[in-house]
Motif scaffolding. Structure first.
Motif, PDB file in Angstrom:
ATOM      1  N   ARG A 125       0.821  -1.207   0.000  1.00  0.00           N
ATOM      2  CA  ARG A 125       0.000   0.000   0.000  1.00  0.00           C
ATOM      3  C   ARG A 125       0.858   1.262   0.000  1.00  0.00           C
ATOM      4  N   LEU A 126       2.141   1.082   0.245  1.00  0.00           N
ATOM      5  CA  LEU A 126       3.081   2.204   0.295  1.00  0.00           C
ATOM      6  C   LEU A 126       4.348   1.796  -0.429  1.00  0.00           C
ATOM      7  N   ALA A 127       4.717   2.554  -1.460  1.00  0.00           N
ATOM      8  CA  ALA A 127       5.954   2.247  -2.191  1.00  0.00           C
ATOM      9  C   ALA A 127       7.136   2.360  -1.242  1.00  0.00           C
ATOM     10  N   CYS A 128       8.021   1.378  -1.302  1.00  0.00           N
ATOM     11  CA  CYS A 128       9.108   1.317  -0.312  1.00  0.00           C
ATOM     12  C   CYS A 128      10.390   0.806  -0.955  1.00  0.00           C
ATOM     13  N   ALA A 129      11.496   1.461  -0.636  1.00  0.00           N
ATOM     14  CA  ALA A 129      12.824   0.965  -0.998  1.00  0.00           C
ATOM     15  C   ALA A 129      13.565   0.696   0.301  1.00  0.00           C
ATOM     16  N   ARG A 130      13.983  -0.537   0.498  1.00  0.00           N
ATOM     17  CA  ARG A 130      14.684  -0.908   1.735  1.00  0.00           C
ATOM     18  C   ARG A 130      16.179  -1.013   1.429  1.00  0.00           C
ATOM     19  N   VAL A 131      16.965  -0.212   2.115  1.00  0.00           N
ATOM     20  CA  VAL A 131      18.410  -0.160   1.864  1.00  0.00           C
ATOM     21  C   VAL A 131      19.127  -0.784   3.063  1.00  0.00           C
ATOM     22  N   PRO A 132      19.661  -1.991   2.924  1.00  0.00           N
ATOM     23  CA  PRO A 132      20.194  -2.709   4.081  1.00  0.00           C
ATOM     24  C   PRO A 132      21.683  -2.488   4.337  1.00  0.00           C
ATOM     25  N   VAL A 133      22.301  -1.539   3.634  1.00  0.00           N
ATOM     26  CA  VAL A 133      23.757  -1.394   3.753  1.00  0.00           C
ATOM     27  C   VAL A 133      24.124   0.077   3.630  1.00  0.00           C
ATOM     28  N   ARG A 134      25.235   0.455   4.248  1.00  0.00           N
ATOM     29  CA  ARG A 134      25.730   1.823   4.134  1.00  0.00           C
ATOM     30  C   ARG A 134      26.561   1.970   2.862  1.00  0.00           C
ATOM     31  N   SER A 300      18.430  -8.330  16.599  1.00  0.00           N
ATOM     32  CA  SER A 300      17.809  -9.106  15.518  1.00  0.00           C
ATOM     33  C   SER A 300      17.603  -8.244  14.274  1.00  0.00           C
ATOM     34  N   GLN A 301      17.150  -7.002  14.466  1.00  0.00           N
ATOM     35  CA  GLN A 301      16.943  -6.107  13.328  1.00  0.00           C
ATOM     36  C   GLN A 301      18.255  -5.808  12.603  1.00  0.00           C
ATOM     37  N   ILE A 302      19.305  -5.556  13.365  1.00  0.00           N
ATOM     38  CA  ILE A 302      20.608  -5.239  12.762  1.00  0.00           C
ATOM     39  C   ILE A 302      21.151  -6.454  12.002  1.00  0.00           C
ATOM     40  N   ARG A 303      21.030  -7.627  12.601  1.00  0.00           N
ATOM     41  CA  ARG A 303      21.497  -8.844  11.923  1.00  0.00           C
ATOM     42  C   ARG A 303      20.675  -9.119  10.665  1.00  0.00           C
ATOM     43  N   SER A 304      19.385  -8.827  10.732  1.00  0.00           N
ATOM     44  CA  SER A 304      18.515  -9.033   9.576  1.00  0.00           C
ATOM     45  C   SER A 304      18.948  -8.153   8.401  1.00  0.00           C
ATOM     46  N   MET A 305      19.286  -6.897   8.683  1.00  0.00           N
ATOM     47  CA  MET A 305      19.757  -6.000   7.623  1.00  0.00           C
ATOM     48  C   MET A 305      21.063  -6.505   7.024  1.00  0.00           C
ATOM     49  N   ASN A 306      21.965  -6.989   7.871  1.00  0.00           N
ATOM     50  CA  ASN A 306      23.237  -7.519   7.371  1.00  0.00           C
ATOM     51  C   ASN A 306      23.019  -8.761   6.510  1.00  0.00           C
TER      52      ASN A 306
END
Length: 316
Positions: A125-134, A300-306
């Motif tokens: 319902r909302l356009a989203c770009a997920r950026v998991p890295v710097r 858990s969130q940080i590990r998930s992004m990695n």
């Protein structure tokens, strides 16, 4: 990450806005945007700003300043959308909406978006770009656990626990800038005094240890001194959990089991480490007497992004 969006609007003669909830973040971003877009007129707006009557192709402002604009911008970037005071303030939501041209676009930015927005993104319902890295393509630092007494117990005994001393010594030896987050403003000054008392044990001079909070009138000066490395250990509250980028930083969060520190806040504070390409790894320590769901969730969130960054081939 936002520079290409800004450039696309500015090169076509449009006007762009970057809005963020806190004055500290505006002051942090202003020189970076000036360096990136030296040929574009700019306005930097916040309470007390000397540019409050200025108009620019590129405007950087606290979210309260958006009330003064009506259909003025082709691009509106709302940074740290989950932070106080923007979060849950319907007036500011309205101001952010009305300051965009009808043909314009709004982009919402956050490392820890509110649950309703996450749900809307999952349901398409909302356009989203997920950026998991710097940008430097190294993993986010995963916090390490330090089982230590509470801050109040340390202050009562007038002593630092050996585990904390050893971790601080390691950060000092590697010449890192050290954030020490505490839950309450009233704990900042007493803990600064305790650290200064142990300065010789830590192998530092007492004057390079200082503290700041929302009640500190010279907070901006202290952050500048911290960035310039005349202060090396800075005791602070969550007022500096967002938007502050200090090269080669380590992060210590004490009383991490305090209910004031939810998972989102812990992720934001941990995010002060590993931000520079010269020192992308950094160290983050969760110092607490007990282990809570908020701490587990943050890790858990940080590990998930990695994991996502690794699976998508972003990591070096």
């Amino acid at each position: 990450m936002i520079f290409p969006l800004l450039e696309a609007v500015l090169t076509q003669g449009g006007r762009a806005l970057v809005a963020t909830p806190r004055r500290d973040v505006v002051l942090e971003l202003a020189p970076r945007l000036a360096k990136a877009f030296p040929n574009d007129t700019r306005a930097v707006l916040y309470g007390g700003s000397t540019e409050r009557w200025s108009n620019g192709a590129l405007t950087l402002a606290t979210t309260h300043q958006l009330i003064r604009f009506q259909e003025a911008f082709d691009l509106v970037l709302i940074d740290e959308l989950d932070a106080f005071p923007y979060h849950n303030d319907q007036m500011l939501y309205y101001a952010a909406d009305k300051c965009r041209k009808k043909s314009g676009s709004t982009v919402l930015l956050s490392a820890t978006p509110p649950v309703p927005l996450q749900r809307a993104a999952r349901r398409k319902r909302l356009a989203c770009a997920r950026v998991p890295v710097r940008y430097h393509r190294h993993p986010l630092p995963v916090p390490k656990r330090l089982t230590i007494p509470t801050i109040n117990q340390m202050l009562r005994k007038n002593k630092l626990p050996s585990k904390l001393v050893e971790a601080l010594q390691h950060s000092i030896q590697r010449t890192a800038q050290i954030f020490i987050f505490v839950p309450y403003v009233k704990q900042v000054e007493p803990f600064v005094k305790l650290l200064r008392k142990h300065a010789k044990l830590l192998n530092v001079m007492p004057q390079i240890i200082d503290g700041t909070s929302s009640k500190d009138a010279v907070r901006t000066d202290k952050v500048i001194s911290f960035r310039e490395r005349s202060i090396n250990l800075l005791v602070t509250t969550t007022i500096l959990e967002r938007g502050v980028t200090i090269p080669k930083s380590d992060v210590f969060i004490l009383d991490t089991d305090n209910p004031l520190f939810d998972a989102a806040s812990l992720v934001q504070m941990a995010g002060r480490a590993g931000r520079s390409s010269d020192d992308p790894h950094g160290f983050v320590f969760f110092g607490a007497a007990t282990w809570t769901m908020s701490q587990r969730s943050a890790i858990s969130q940080i590990r998930s992004m990695n994991t996502m960054a690794r699976q998508q081939g972003f990591l070096i």
